[in-house]
Design an enzyme around this catalytic site. Structure first.
Site, PDB file in Angstrom:
ATOM      1  N   LYS A   1       5.775  19.603   4.049  1.00 43.30           N
ATOM      2  CA  LYS A   1       5.898  19.478   2.585  1.00 43.30           C
ATOM      3  C   LYS A   1       4.705  18.682   2.056  1.00 43.30           C
ATOM      4  O   LYS A   1       4.341  17.645   2.635  1.00 43.30           O
ATOM      5  CB  LYS A   1       7.215  18.776   2.208  1.00 43.30           C
ATOM      6  CG  LYS A   1       7.366  18.566   0.701  1.00 43.30           C
ATOM      7  CD  LYS A   1       8.796  18.300   0.291  1.00 43.30           C
ATOM      8  CE  LYS A   1       9.253  16.883   0.466  1.00 43.30           C
ATOM      9  NZ  LYS A   1       8.487  15.867  -0.290  1.00 43.30           N
TER      10      LYS A   1
ATOM     11  N   ASP B   1       9.664  11.468   3.845  1.00 44.17           N
ATOM     12  CA  ASP B   1       9.021  10.152   3.945  1.00 44.17           C
ATOM     13  C   ASP B   1       9.909   9.069   3.320  1.00 44.17           C
ATOM     14  O   ASP B   1       9.596   7.885   3.371  1.00 44.17           O
ATOM     15  CB  ASP B   1       7.601  10.156   3.367  1.00 44.17           C
ATOM     16  CG  ASP B   1       7.543  10.541   1.902  1.00 44.17           C
ATOM     17  OD1 ASP B   1       8.605  10.862   1.317  1.00 44.17           O
ATOM     18  OD2 ASP B   1       6.433  10.526   1.336  1.00 44.17           O
TER      19      ASP B   1
ATOM     20  N   GLU C   1      11.794  17.614  -8.297  1.00 47.86           N
ATOM     21  CA  GLU C   1      12.485  16.315  -8.236  1.00 47.86           C
ATOM     22  C   GLU C   1      12.604  15.691  -9.620  1.00 47.86           C
ATOM     23  O   GLU C   1      11.629  15.599 -10.372  1.00 47.86           O
ATOM     24  CB  GLU C   1      11.740  15.358  -7.278  1.00 47.86           C
ATOM     25  CG  GLU C   1      12.435  14.000  -7.187  1.00 47.86           C
ATOM     26  CD  GLU C   1      12.093  13.192  -5.954  1.00 47.86           C
ATOM     27  OE1 GLU C   1      11.420  13.707  -5.035  1.00 47.86           O
ATOM     28  OE2 GLU C   1      12.500  12.009  -5.907  1.00 47.86           O
TER      29      GLU C   1
ATOM     30  N   ASP D   1       7.618  15.967   5.929  1.00 54.50           N
ATOM     31  CA  ASP D   1       6.915  15.499   4.746  1.00 54.50           C
ATOM     32  C   ASP D   1       5.585  14.902   5.194  1.00 54.50           C
ATOM     33  O   ASP D   1       5.576  13.993   6.037  1.00 54.50           O
ATOM     34  CB  ASP D   1       7.749  14.331   4.176  1.00 54.50           C
ATOM     35  CG  ASP D   1       7.913  14.391   2.695  1.00 54.50           C
ATOM     36  OD1 ASP D   1       7.315  15.262   2.062  1.00 54.50           O
ATOM     37  OD2 ASP D   1       8.681  13.558   2.184  1.00 54.50           O
TER      38      ASP D   1
ATOM     39  N   GLU E   1       3.117  17.003  -1.555  1.00 52.70           N
ATOM     40  CA  GLU E   1       3.424  16.647  -2.950  1.00 52.70           C
ATOM     41  C   GLU E   1       2.260  16.988  -3.882  1.00 52.70           C
ATOM     42  O   GLU E   1       1.101  16.812  -3.516  1.00 52.70           O
ATOM     43  CB  GLU E   1       3.690  15.134  -3.062  1.00 52.70           C
ATOM     44  CG  GLU E   1       5.051  14.727  -2.585  1.00 52.70           C
ATOM     45  CD  GLU E   1       5.366  13.256  -2.868  1.00 52.70           C
ATOM     46  OE1 GLU E   1       4.666  12.614  -3.685  1.00 52.70           O
ATOM     47  OE2 GLU E   1       6.330  12.754  -2.260  1.00 52.70           O
TER      48      GLU E   1
HETATM   49  O1  KIV Z   1      11.335  12.094   1.258  1.00 50.72           O
HETATM   50  C1  KIV Z   1      12.323  12.698   0.850  1.00 50.72           C
HETATM   51  O2  KIV Z   1      13.438  12.418   1.275  1.00 50.72           O
HETATM   52  C2  KIV Z   1      12.103  13.767  -0.138  1.00 50.72           C
HETATM   53  C3  KIV Z   1      13.214  14.360  -0.943  1.00 50.72           C
HETATM   54  C4  KIV Z   1      12.831  15.675  -1.519  1.00 50.72           C
HETATM   55  C5  KIV Z   1      14.590  14.373  -0.467  1.00 50.72           C
HETATM   56  O3  KIV Z   1      11.004  14.126  -0.331  1.00 50.72           O
END
Ligand code: KIV
Length: 266
Positions: A114, A46, A184, A85, A116
């Site tokens: 992904k 994202d 991160e 993401d 978070e």
């Molecule tokens: O959005 C992104 O680029 C990420 C990183 C882990 C590179 O989440």
């Protein structure tokens, strides 16, 4: 035929003590070239909100935009694992709407998504997503979608207590079924501590040398995005200068009548 990278490939890499590479990509041709270069995992991050769309942070991007970029990247990739993401607010309202949005990314070419954070809701969502047949990449440490709660781009896991808390989160994510975890912006010792105490692979985004893999934003690596450069990124090129240089030469040639020449016309 090219052998596709899967969750099993990445686990094998960790188990044999090797490293894997990951980069973001947002468009067809970039995805194609970095796949050909041998990058193992390609993330439609994202981060594209800032680097490709010019928004001020990741909270501005939505499901429809992520679907378009996922489709473009997936078309360019043969070997790497393609991960999308899930954007801000697309998976945190309730499980049914989250699963619908996650399913849309897979229908547009993602091999995994992904998510978070780590709390009871996210853990339940991970279980349900994996049950639905979609692998999940976790993401803890600094989580950009919560930067307003965190209070800025702040390094996480600095004290022993914070590192223990992050390991505890990582273990909960592992138990819920993630195939790997992005760490991160945490100190290198914290990245090492988590990596050594976890069965699934860790993917460092500014978490040091001891994680199982490394990920950065492709525009940072190429030297294309110039608004800011995190400390953990190494610039391997200067695409900003290359683009400016090509455009200004073209500009001059058009205006002086040098482009097109005789061989460039029908
Ligand atoms: O959005 C992104 O680029 C990420 C990183 C882990 C590179 O989440």
């Amino acid at each position: 035929m090219t052998k596709k990278v899967t969750v099993r490939t990445l686990q094998k890499i960790k188990d044999t003590g090797e490293k894997f590479s990951a980069l973001t990509a947002y468009d067809y041709s970039t995805a194609k070239y970095i796949d050909e270069a041998g990058i193992d995992l390609i993330l439609i991050g994202d981060s594209l909100a800032m680097v490709a769309l010019g928004y001020k942070d990741t909270t501005a991007i939505g499901v429809e935009e992520m679907k378009i970029f996922t489709k473009a990247v997936a078309k360019g990739v043969e070997r790497a694992m393609v991960v999308t993401d899930m954007p801000f607010m697309s998976y945190t309202i309730d499980i049914p709407s989250a699963l619908t949005n996650i399913g849309e990314m897979v229908k547009n070419g993602a091999n995994a998504v992904k998510l978070e954070g780590c709390n009871d809701y996210i853990l339940e969502l991970i279980k349900r997503t994996v049950q639905m047949g979609v692998p999940v990449l976790g993401h803890i440490g600094f989580t950009p979608q919560s930067q307003n709660v965190i209070g800025g781009h702040i390094i996480q896991g600095k004290t022993d207590e914070d590192a223990k808390h992050l390991l505890n989160q990582a273990k909960q994510l592992e138990q819920a079924g993630v195939f790997a975890i992005v760490l991160e912006m945490v100190p290198e010792e914290c990245g090492k501590y988590i990596t050594e105490n976890l069965s699934v692979p860790t993917l460092s985004c500014g978490a040091g040398r001891f994680c199982d893999g490394q990920i950065v934003v492709c525009d940072d690596l190429f030297g294309k995005f110039s608004d800011f450069k995190p400390k953990f990124v190494r610039k391997y090129g200067d695409m900003k200068s290359l683009i400016t240089d090509c455009a200004s030469k073209y500009n001059k040639d058009v205006k002086s009548g040098k482009f097109p020449n005789e061989s460039e016309v029908y």
